[in-house]
Design a protein around this motif. Structure first.
Motif, PDB file in Angstrom:
ATOM      1  N   GLU A  14       1.124  -1.230   0.213  1.00  0.00           N
ATOM      2  CA  GLU A  14       0.219   0.218  -0.216  1.00  0.00           C
ATOM      3  C   GLU A  14       1.159   1.236   0.085  1.00  0.00           C
ATOM      4  OE1 GLU A  14      -2.103  -3.389   1.431  1.00  0.00           O
ATOM      5  OE2 GLU A  14      -0.526  -2.669   2.277  1.00  0.00           O
ATOM      6  N   SER A  15       1.802   1.410   0.892  1.00  0.00           N
ATOM      7  CA  SER A  15       3.079   2.928   1.001  1.00  0.00           C
ATOM      8  C   SER A  15       3.776   2.714  -0.330  1.00  0.00           C
ATOM      9  CB  SER A  15       3.472   2.251   1.928  1.00  0.00           C
ATOM     10  OG  SER A  15       4.289   1.446   2.045  1.00  0.00           O
ATOM     11  N   MET A  16       4.194   1.547  -0.816  1.00  0.00           N
ATOM     12  CA  MET A  16       4.532   1.740  -2.522  1.00  0.00           C
ATOM     13  C   MET A  16       3.850   2.634  -3.016  1.00  0.00           C
ATOM     14  SD  MET A  16       7.567   1.011  -1.663  1.00  0.00           S
ATOM     15  CE  MET A  16       8.579   1.106  -3.873  1.00  0.00           C
ATOM     16  N   THR A  17       2.841   1.603  -3.485  1.00  0.00           N
ATOM     17  CA  THR A  17       1.387   2.290  -4.378  1.00  0.00           C
ATOM     18  C   THR A  17       0.849   3.867  -4.255  1.00  0.00           C
ATOM     19  OG1 THR A  17      -0.061   0.118  -4.481  1.00  0.00           O
ATOM     20  CG2 THR A  17      -0.654   2.462  -5.222  1.00  0.00           C
ATOM     21  N   GLN A  18       1.494   4.492  -2.505  1.00  0.00           N
ATOM     22  CA  GLN A  18       1.321   5.699  -2.976  1.00  0.00           C
ATOM     23  C   GLN A  18       2.715   6.555  -2.802  1.00  0.00           C
ATOM     24  OE1 GLN A  18       0.597   6.242   1.459  1.00  0.00           O
ATOM     25  NE2 GLN A  18      -1.890   5.062   1.286  1.00  0.00           N
ATOM     26  N   GLU A  19       3.545   6.326  -2.478  1.00  0.00           N
ATOM     27  CA  GLU A  19       4.841   6.837  -3.294  1.00  0.00           C
ATOM     28  C   GLU A  19       5.139   6.611  -4.882  1.00  0.00           C
ATOM     29  OE1 GLU A  19       8.464   5.029  -1.531  1.00  0.00           O
ATOM     30  OE2 GLU A  19       7.483   4.695   0.276  1.00  0.00           O
ATOM     31  N   PHE A  20       4.780   5.449  -5.084  1.00  0.00           N
ATOM     32  CA  PHE A  20       4.821   6.115  -6.886  1.00  0.00           C
ATOM     33  C   PHE A  20       3.724   6.775  -7.235  1.00  0.00           C
ATOM     34  CE2 PHE A  20       7.311   2.180  -9.052  1.00  0.00           C
ATOM     35  CZ  PHE A  20       8.143   2.135  -8.684  1.00  0.00           C
ATOM     36  N   GLU A  21       2.448   6.400  -7.425  1.00  0.00           N
ATOM     37  CA  GLU A  21       1.592   7.165  -7.189  1.00  0.00           C
ATOM     38  C   GLU A  21       1.794   9.224  -6.496  1.00  0.00           C
ATOM     39  OE1 GLU A  21      -2.578   6.369  -5.563  1.00  0.00           O
ATOM     40  OE2 GLU A  21      -2.688   4.460  -7.456  1.00  0.00           O
ATOM     41  N   ALA A  22       2.471   9.293  -5.561  1.00  0.00           N
ATOM     42  CA  ALA A  22       2.792  10.624  -5.789  1.00  0.00           C
ATOM     43  C   ALA A  22       3.837  11.581  -6.304  1.00  0.00           C
ATOM     44  CB  ALA A  22       3.604  10.339  -4.169  1.00  0.00           C
ATOM     45  N   LEU A  23       4.508  10.710  -7.313  1.00  0.00           N
ATOM     46  CA  LEU A  23       5.159  10.700  -8.344  1.00  0.00           C
ATOM     47  C   LEU A  23       4.305  10.985  -9.459  1.00  0.00           C
ATOM     48  CD1 LEU A  23       8.533   8.957  -7.037  1.00  0.00           C
ATOM     49  CD2 LEU A  23       8.143  11.640  -7.224  1.00  0.00           C
ATOM     50  N   GLY A  24       3.372  11.076  -9.392  1.00  0.00           N
ATOM     51  CA  GLY A  24       2.887  11.183 -11.025  1.00  0.00           C
ATOM     52  C   GLY A  24       2.337  10.133 -12.008  1.00  0.00           C
ATOM     53  N   LEU A  25       2.912   8.508 -11.543  1.00  0.00           N
ATOM     54  CA  LEU A  25       3.387   7.265 -11.764  1.00  0.00           C
ATOM     55  C   LEU A  25       1.750   6.687 -12.142  1.00  0.00           C
ATOM     56  CD1 LEU A  25       6.480   6.077 -10.525  1.00  0.00           C
ATOM     57  CD2 LEU A  25       6.022   6.985 -12.703  1.00  0.00           C
ATOM     58  N   ILE A  26       1.236   6.315 -12.946  1.00  0.00           N
ATOM     59  CA  ILE A  26      -0.094   5.732 -13.276  1.00  0.00           C
ATOM     60  C   ILE A  26       0.054   4.243 -13.771  1.00  0.00           C
ATOM     61  CG2 ILE A  26      -0.751   6.951 -14.142  1.00  0.00           C
ATOM     62  CD1 ILE A  26      -0.761   6.234 -17.093  1.00  0.00           C
ATOM     63  N   ASP A  27      -1.101   3.255 -13.232  1.00  0.00           N
ATOM     64  CA  ASP A  27      -1.291   1.808 -13.817  1.00  0.00           C
ATOM     65  C   ASP A  27      -0.771   0.887 -12.646  1.00  0.00           C
ATOM     66  OD1 ASP A  27      -3.022   1.951 -15.496  1.00  0.00           O
ATOM     67  OD2 ASP A  27      -1.299   2.175 -17.170  1.00  0.00           O
ATOM     68  N   VAL A  28      -0.427   1.685 -11.637  1.00  0.00           N
ATOM     69  CA  VAL A  28       0.591   0.910 -10.154  1.00  0.00           C
ATOM     70  C   VAL A  28       0.082  -0.425  -9.777  1.00  0.00           C
ATOM     71  CG1 VAL A  28       1.944   1.029  -8.285  1.00  0.00           C
ATOM     72  CG2 VAL A  28       1.286   3.103  -9.506  1.00  0.00           C
ATOM     73  N   GLU A  29       1.320  -1.040  -9.701  1.00  0.00           N
ATOM     74  CA  GLU A  29       1.292  -2.939  -9.291  1.00  0.00           C
ATOM     75  C   GLU A  29       2.495  -2.781  -8.360  1.00  0.00           C
ATOM     76  OE1 GLU A  29       0.210  -5.229 -11.947  1.00  0.00           O
ATOM     77  OE2 GLU A  29      -0.818  -4.013 -13.599  1.00  0.00           O
ATOM     78  N   VAL A  30       1.678  -3.754  -7.248  1.00  0.00           N
ATOM     79  CA  VAL A  30       3.003  -3.996  -6.352  1.00  0.00           C
ATOM     80  C   VAL A  30       3.172  -5.980  -6.426  1.00  0.00           C
ATOM     81  CG1 VAL A  30       4.185  -4.486  -3.781  1.00  0.00           C
ATOM     82  CG2 VAL A  30       3.417  -2.265  -5.271  1.00  0.00           C
TER      83      VAL A  30
END
Length: 274
Positions: free
Chosen positions: A184-200
């Motif tokens: 969950e936190s990795m998803t948030q970190e990626f999305e905070a950078l404007g990245l999309i289609d985030v998967e972990v």
């Protein structure tokens, strides 16, 4: 951030022991999540001996790979691998790990890092650098141990703090455990950078050793696990030395005869640049 400097012997040990027994779990998960891209150009930050690069070239036809590491011996070993396919061989660059890297922004379709040895406070800078390198539609891939990894060693660290009255160590271990990323936190970190289609994706593994002494003598401990643990626990050098000494003594004592298993939550996060 790229890991400890390696000697020539360390580079050999990394290839012969650390990669097949430990790092391959991270790289294989990353490769599964890597998206196809025509004429891909891949940046591998902290490439070490280039163990994943030949697999990248097999997966992404007509790709080019640029690897960067701070260790001259690692770069030399990576270059010595030679071409892995009919395409262009990877190219390698020696750099001290400081950011930003001497790479042009927006020049890569994929930017990745496998098991970087950076504390939680530096992970955002690494992610920002991976993001900076991407073309629109490019992919960031970051593989690292997630929360719940190495509980055996963390417990020994807490025991050390209690027995030696090191309150700063106890606080630092708790902070490091809490700062390890979750899906969950990795998803948030990626999305905070404007990245999309985030998967972990996550895999729970146990790396087994015949005894505690076998673990301590194994290059997996010396070159990967213990440096990673030290990078996460924010204490001064003297306390860190006491911690590592205690872990060596405790592991040798508690697992003097029985098998020692190290628990690792192998994680990989992927996100695309819009």
């Amino acid at each position: 951030m790229f890991g400890p400097l390696l000697s020539a012997a360390d580079a050999v040990a990394l290839d012969s022991a650390v990669i097949p027994r430990y790092l391959s779990h991270f790289s294989s998960l990353l490769l599964e999540m890597m998206l196809p891209y025509e004429a891909a150009k891949v940046a591998n930050l902290g490439c070490r001996t280039g163990h994943i690069d030949s697999q990248v070239l097999e997966k992404l036809q007509n790709a080019t790979v640029v690897g960067i590491d701070a260790s001259p011996a690692a770069i030399e070993a990576a270059r010595a691998r030679g071409p892995a396919s009919a395409g262009a061989p990877p190219s390698y660059m020696l750099h001290d790990g400081g950011l930003p890297l001497p790479l042009s922004p927006g020049g890569f379709t994929h930017a990745l890092s496998v098991h970087p040895l950076c504390p939680a406070g530096e992970r955002q800078a690494l992610l920002s650098e991976l993001r900076r390198l991407l073309v629109p539609g490019g992919q960031v891939l970051l593989a690292l141990p997630l929360r719940g990894s190495f509980p055996e060693l963390s417990d020994m660290g807490r025991e050390c703090a209690l027995k030696q009255d090191l309150s700063s160590l106890s606080t630092a271990i708790d902070a490091a455990s809490a700062a390890r990323p979750t899906p969950e936190s990795m998803t948030q970190e990626f999305e905070a950078l404007g990245l999309i289609d985030v998967e972990v994706d996550v895999r729970l593994i146990a790396v087994s050793f015949g005894s505690g002494r076998e673990f301590l003598d194994d290059p997996v401990a010396r070159l990967a696990v213990l440096p990673e643990l030290s990078a996460q626990i924010d204490v001064d050098a003297a306390v860190s030395e006491k911690l590592l000494r205690y872990i060596h003594e405790a592991v040798s004592k508690y697992w003097s005869e029985g098998a020692f298993e190290l628990t690792v939550n192998v994680g990989c996060a992927s996100g695309r640049c819009p």
